[in-house]
Design an enzyme around this catalytic site. Sequence first.
Site, PDB file in Angstrom:
ATOM      1  CG  ASP A  45      -0.364   0.044   2.525  1.00  0.00           C
ATOM      2  OD1 ASP A  45       0.879  -0.013   2.614  1.00  0.00           O
ATOM      3  OD2 ASP A  45      -1.110   0.149   3.530  1.00  0.00           O
ATOM      4  CB  SER A  46       4.569   1.729  -0.249  1.00  0.00           C
ATOM      5  OG  SER A  46       4.747   0.616  -1.096  1.00  0.00           O
ATOM      6  CG  ASP A  84       0.431  -4.009   2.121  1.00  0.00           C
ATOM      7  OD1 ASP A  84       0.416  -4.769   3.102  1.00  0.00           O
ATOM      8  OD2 ASP A  84       1.207  -3.033   2.011  1.00  0.00           O
ATOM      9  CE  LYS A 114       3.343  -5.608   3.866  1.00  0.00           C
ATOM     10  NZ  LYS A 114       2.780  -4.454   4.620  1.00  0.00           N
ATOM     11  CD  GLU A 116       0.612  -1.251   7.954  1.00  0.00           C
ATOM     12  OE1 GLU A 116       0.304  -0.457   8.858  1.00  0.00           O
ATOM     13  OE2 GLU A 116       1.020  -0.888   6.833  1.00  0.00           O
ATOM     14  CD  GLU A 184       7.926   0.233   7.341  1.00  0.00           C
ATOM     15  OE1 GLU A 184       6.995  -0.520   7.016  1.00  0.00           O
ATOM     16  OE2 GLU A 184       8.130   1.343   6.811  1.00  0.00           O
TER      17      GLU A 184
END
Length: 265
Positions: A45-46, A84, A114, A116, A184
């Site tokens: 999602d960057s 993501d 993925k 978070e 991260e």
Amino acid sequence: MKKFTIADFNIYKAQAQKITMITAYDFNHAQLIAESLIDTILVGDSLGMVVQGANNTLNVSLDDILYHTKAVRRGAPDKFIVADMPYLSYHLDSKTTIQNAGTLICAGGADAVKLEINNVNMLSQISSLTDAQIPVIAHIGMTPQSVNVFGGFKVQGKNEAQVQHIEKMAQFAQDAGASAIVIECVPSSVAQKITKTLSIPTIGIGAGNGCDGQVLVLNDLLGISKHTPKFAKQYLDGKYLIKNALNEFSYEVTSQAFPSDKHSY
Ligand code: KIV
């Protein structure tokens, strides 16, 4: 080249072989990665920041990730692709989480998703997904979707309370069924200790050399990002090379050197 599969996360860890992961968002770059030695691709999602130009990742939608995952899958048919889960796509209830992750797997062509993880409540989403036969990569430490809670993109694990929290998230994510953990922006010593404690591999970004693998944002690696974080190494001076090519094109058009007979019908 042998296709990396979900089983390889543990095999690589057991053999002390480092795992490589790079982000990708489009067909062209995915094609190049497909021909490289990189093990796995993350449709991160960057993309909210590097493709869409936003200040954080919170604006990214499931449709955005789906669109880019499809493009990357077309470019890299045989690579292991992690999609993501964007903000709010896995925060509501397990049914919505499974539906959204299932869309990225079935319609997008991803091999895993993925998530978070920044608190214990989110751990149940990992077990719901693994129960639904969807492989999960957990993401801990400086989780960008928590930017408003952190008060900015700040290195995490800088005091004992934060270290204990991150270690707990790592252990709980493994217990909930995660196949690997992205760590991260934490001090190297914190990531190294977690890597030694867990049986699943860790993939670091700004987390030092002690992880089982490394991930970078493609645009950082290529040197074309607006801001390159301290932890990202530029392997190409992409800005310089691309600007030179653009100026050369402009110069050749204005000087009428392009198009020549070679580029004409
Ligand atoms: O979205 C992303 O690109 C990521 C990486 C920074 C790990 O989550």
